[in-house]
Scaffold this motif. Structure first.
Motif, PDB file in Angstrom:
ATOM      1  N   ARG A 180      -3.930  -8.388  -5.665  1.00 21.15           N
ATOM      2  CA  ARG A 180      -5.325  -8.079  -5.345  1.00 21.15           C
ATOM      3  C   ARG A 180      -5.884  -9.082  -4.338  1.00 21.15           C
ATOM      4  O   ARG A 180      -6.612  -8.720  -3.410  1.00 21.15           O
ATOM      5  CB  ARG A 180      -6.168  -8.081  -6.620  1.00 21.15           C
ATOM      6  CG  ARG A 180      -5.807  -6.967  -7.587  1.00 21.15           C
ATOM      7  CD  ARG A 180      -6.586  -7.091  -8.896  1.00 21.15           C
ATOM      8  NE  ARG A 180      -6.021  -6.241  -9.927  1.00 21.15           N
ATOM      9  CZ  ARG A 180      -6.290  -4.946 -10.066  1.00 21.15           C
ATOM     10  NH1 ARG A 180      -7.153  -4.376  -9.237  1.00 21.15           N
ATOM     11  NH2 ARG A 180      -5.722  -4.235 -11.015  1.00 21.15           N
ATOM     12  N   LEU A 199     -11.136  -3.957  -0.175  1.00 19.38           N
ATOM     13  CA  LEU A 199     -10.903  -2.881  -1.134  1.00 19.38           C
ATOM     14  C   LEU A 199      -9.969  -3.351  -2.242  1.00 19.38           C
ATOM     15  O   LEU A 199      -9.115  -4.224  -2.027  1.00 19.38           O
ATOM     16  CB  LEU A 199     -10.281  -1.661  -0.447  1.00 19.38           C
ATOM     17  CG  LEU A 199     -11.101  -0.988   0.662  1.00 19.38           C
ATOM     18  CD1 LEU A 199     -10.238  -0.002   1.429  1.00 19.38           C
ATOM     19  CD2 LEU A 199     -12.317  -0.284   0.080  1.00 19.38           C
ATOM     20  N   SER A 200     -10.114  -2.749  -3.408  1.00 21.19           N
ATOM     21  CA  SER A 200      -9.210  -3.022  -4.514  1.00 21.19           C
ATOM     22  C   SER A 200      -8.021  -2.060  -4.441  1.00 21.19           C
ATOM     23  O   SER A 200      -8.077  -1.045  -3.726  1.00 21.19           O
ATOM     24  CB  SER A 200      -9.936  -2.831  -5.844  1.00 21.19           C
ATOM     25  OG  SER A 200     -10.241  -1.454  -6.044  1.00 21.19           O
ATOM     26  N   GLU A 229      -9.166   1.435  -5.284  1.00 17.16           N
ATOM     27  CA  GLU A 229      -9.950   2.045  -4.203  1.00 17.16           C
ATOM     28  C   GLU A 229      -9.040   2.501  -3.060  1.00 17.16           C
ATOM     29  O   GLU A 229      -9.255   3.567  -2.460  1.00 17.16           O
ATOM     30  CB  GLU A 229     -10.986   1.051  -3.692  1.00 17.16           C
ATOM     31  CG  GLU A 229     -12.123   0.796  -4.685  1.00 17.16           C
ATOM     32  CD  GLU A 229     -13.008  -0.365  -4.271  1.00 17.16           C
ATOM     33  OE1 GLU A 229     -14.200  -0.355  -4.632  1.00 17.16           O
ATOM     34  OE2 GLU A 229     -12.510  -1.305  -3.598  1.00 17.16           O
ATOM     35  N   LEU A 230      -8.011   1.698  -2.774  1.00 11.79           N
ATOM     36  CA  LEU A 230      -7.062   2.089  -1.736  1.00 11.79           C
ATOM     37  C   LEU A 230      -6.303   3.346  -2.133  1.00 11.79           C
ATOM     38  O   LEU A 230      -6.097   4.250  -1.312  1.00 11.79           O
ATOM     39  CB  LEU A 230      -6.075   0.941  -1.472  1.00 11.79           C
ATOM     40  CG  LEU A 230      -6.588  -0.179  -0.572  1.00 11.79           C
ATOM     41  CD1 LEU A 230      -5.678  -1.392  -0.653  1.00 11.79           C
ATOM     42  CD2 LEU A 230      -6.697   0.297   0.872  1.00 11.79           C
ATOM     43  N   ALA A 232      -5.028   4.036   4.917  1.00  9.26           N
ATOM     44  CA  ALA A 232      -6.175   3.137   5.054  1.00  9.26           C
ATOM     45  C   ALA A 232      -5.749   1.767   5.581  1.00  9.26           C
ATOM     46  O   ALA A 232      -6.414   1.189   6.451  1.00  9.26           O
ATOM     47  CB  ALA A 232      -6.887   2.990   3.711  1.00  9.26           C
ATOM     48  N   SER A 233      -4.636   1.256   5.091  1.00 12.04           N
ATOM     49  CA  SER A 233      -4.198  -0.083   5.515  1.00 12.04           C
ATOM     50  C   SER A 233      -3.674  -0.077   6.949  1.00 12.04           C
ATOM     51  O   SER A 233      -3.943  -1.007   7.718  1.00 12.04           O
ATOM     52  CB  SER A 233      -3.128  -0.624   4.563  1.00 12.04           C
ATOM     53  OG  SER A 233      -1.976   0.203   4.549  1.00 12.04           O
ATOM     54  N   CYS A 244       0.824  -1.210   0.000  1.00 16.22           N
ATOM     55  CA  CYS A 244       0.000   0.000   0.000  1.00 16.22           C
ATOM     56  C   CYS A 244       0.856   1.256   0.000  1.00 16.22           C
ATOM     57  O   CYS A 244       0.493   2.269  -0.616  1.00 16.22           O
ATOM     58  CB  CYS A 244      -0.944  -0.011   1.199  1.00 16.22           C
ATOM     59  SG  CYS A 244      -2.348  -1.148   1.014  1.00 16.22           S
ATOM     60  N   ARG A 253      -7.313  -8.279  -0.644  1.00 24.32           N
ATOM     61  CA  ARG A 253      -8.690  -8.670  -0.331  1.00 24.32           C
ATOM     62  C   ARG A 253      -8.757  -9.609   0.872  1.00 24.32           C
ATOM     63  O   ARG A 253      -9.795  -9.691   1.532  1.00 24.32           O
ATOM     64  CB  ARG A 253      -9.329  -9.349  -1.540  1.00 24.32           C
ATOM     65  CG  ARG A 253      -9.692  -8.405  -2.677  1.00 24.32           C
ATOM     66  CD  ARG A 253     -10.961  -7.637  -2.369  1.00 24.32           C
ATOM     67  NE  ARG A 253     -11.438  -6.868  -3.501  1.00 24.32           N
ATOM     68  CZ  ARG A 253     -12.513  -6.094  -3.485  1.00 24.32           C
ATOM     69  NH1 ARG A 253     -13.210  -5.973  -2.367  1.00 24.32           N
ATOM     70  NH2 ARG A 253     -12.879  -5.413  -4.547  1.00 24.32           N
ATOM     71  N   LEU A 257      -8.441  -6.682   3.563  1.00 22.99           N
ATOM     72  CA  LEU A 257      -9.188  -5.442   3.381  1.00 22.99           C
ATOM     73  C   LEU A 257     -10.216  -5.615   2.259  1.00 22.99           C
ATOM     74  O   LEU A 257      -9.888  -6.180   1.221  1.00 22.99           O
ATOM     75  CB  LEU A 257      -8.250  -4.284   3.003  1.00 22.99           C
ATOM     76  CG  LEU A 257      -7.257  -3.809   4.062  1.00 22.99           C
ATOM     77  CD1 LEU A 257      -6.194  -2.923   3.413  1.00 22.99           C
ATOM     78  CD2 LEU A 257      -7.977  -3.061   5.159  1.00 22.99           C
ATOM     79  N   ARG A 305      -8.236   6.416  -1.452  1.00 24.41           N
ATOM     80  CA  ARG A 305      -8.404   6.753  -0.037  1.00 24.41           C
ATOM     81  C   ARG A 305      -7.089   7.122   0.645  1.00 24.41           C
ATOM     82  O   ARG A 305      -7.103   7.589   1.795  1.00 24.41           O
ATOM     83  CB  ARG A 305      -9.027   5.562   0.709  1.00 24.41           C
ATOM     84  CG  ARG A 305     -10.395   5.172   0.188  1.00 24.41           C
ATOM     85  CD  ARG A 305     -10.989   4.049   1.002  1.00 24.41           C
ATOM     86  NE  ARG A 305     -12.286   3.641   0.476  1.00 24.41           N
ATOM     87  CZ  ARG A 305     -13.214   3.010   1.182  1.00 24.41           C
ATOM     88  NH1 ARG A 305     -12.993   2.725   2.455  1.00 24.41           N
ATOM     89  NH2 ARG A 305     -14.360   2.662   0.628  1.00 24.41           N
TER      90      ARG A 305
END
Length: 285
Positions: A242, A251-252, A255-256, A264-265, A216, A246, A249, A259
């Protein structure tokens, strides 16, 4: 693992000898560098800033960049615009700046701090193999610097902190859970018991989380594509990356990125750690 889904395949990429990319023309630095790093690093000498950028794109996150911050320009001119550009494209990269601090503009010193340079080697004082080695070895990928200093980790026990700290180094060099046990000098079963007593996820889950967090951090780099992040972090391709994300989280990668992937992670990881530290409900309550 979520829903019984097997954990994603991780391509073996353990780098006991980390890449050290050197962009510097100082002969006295060269005289001491190989003695300083020994077999811990594999020296790579790009021909210039453009090649260095290309190398960073393909290198594992364990790579360290040792650069002259004014390379290609007059030493008293401060930071080369190419270094500014590199930090803009790859802010998660681990950069050590080697220069004479007495001849570097004060504004340039401040700017190095703003750019998140991991370490500084002073060519006036640090050209001793033991000191040079300490500077380079202490350089850790900036994202994990931020992670390990987060106040959310203040509640970890000493044992938990030791496991997490070593897990970071294991993950940065492409290690697996069994490597974490070896790095700590423990059997896998003992490491599992230690992790439980320290209120941490299992070693397998902890390594998976840290791999995702590292990926991330690279996703936030404008210079990285999803494909290059997957390859750099040791996954067999986009699909494996991916699946790894997944598994922890919902999210793809895109998407990460939208954000702020690293934030986020790590927020999700801190929530997991908090849940592990939460007391179990009393029987009958």
């Amino acid at each position: 693992m979520a829903g019984g889904t097997p954990l994603p395949y991780i391509r073996p990429m353990r780098e006991h000898s980390r890449p050290l990319l050197v962009l510097h023309d100082c002969p006295s630095l060269d005289d001491h560098l190989e003695a300083a790093v020994g077999d811990r690093f594999r020296l790579i000498r790009p021909g210039g800033w453009r090649e260095l950028n290309a190398r960073v794109l393909e290198m594992a996150p364990s790579a360290v960049l040792l650069v002259d911050p004014s390379h290609g320009h007059a030493p008293d001119s401060g930071i080369a615009p190419e270094l500014e550009e590199l930090r803009g494209r790859f802010p998660s990269s681990c950069v050590v700046a080697a220069f004479s601090t007495s001849r570097f503009p004060p504004a340039g010193l401040r700017r190095l701090g703003q750019l998140g340079i991991a370490e500084v080697v002073d060519l006036d004082d640090d050209l001793v193999p033991t000191v040079l080695r300490q500077r380079i070895l202490s350089a850790r990928a900036l994202p994990f610097h931020r992670l390990l200093r987060a106040p959310e980790l203040n509640g970890l026990s000493g044992r938990g902190r030791a496991i997490l700290d070593r897990a970071v180094d294991t993950v940065v060099t492409g290690g697996l859970p069994r490597d974490l046990a070896d790095d700590l000098g423990l059997s896998p079963s003992t490491l599992l018991r230690w992790s439980e007593s320290a209120q941490l996820p299992t070693p397998r889950r902890l390594v998976l989380w840290l791999r995702v967090i590292l990926a991330c951090a690279l996703l936030d780099d404008p210079g990285h594509s999803v494909h290059s992040v997957g390859r750099a972090c040791g996954y067999s391709g986009d699909h494996a990356l991916r699946r790894a994300i997944r598994s922890v989280l919902p999210l793809s990668p895109s998407e990460l990125r939208d954000r702020g992937a690293f934030r986020a992670s790590t927020d999700a990881f801190f929530q997991v750690l908090a849940e592990h530290r939460r007391p179990a409900p009393a029987v009958g309550s």
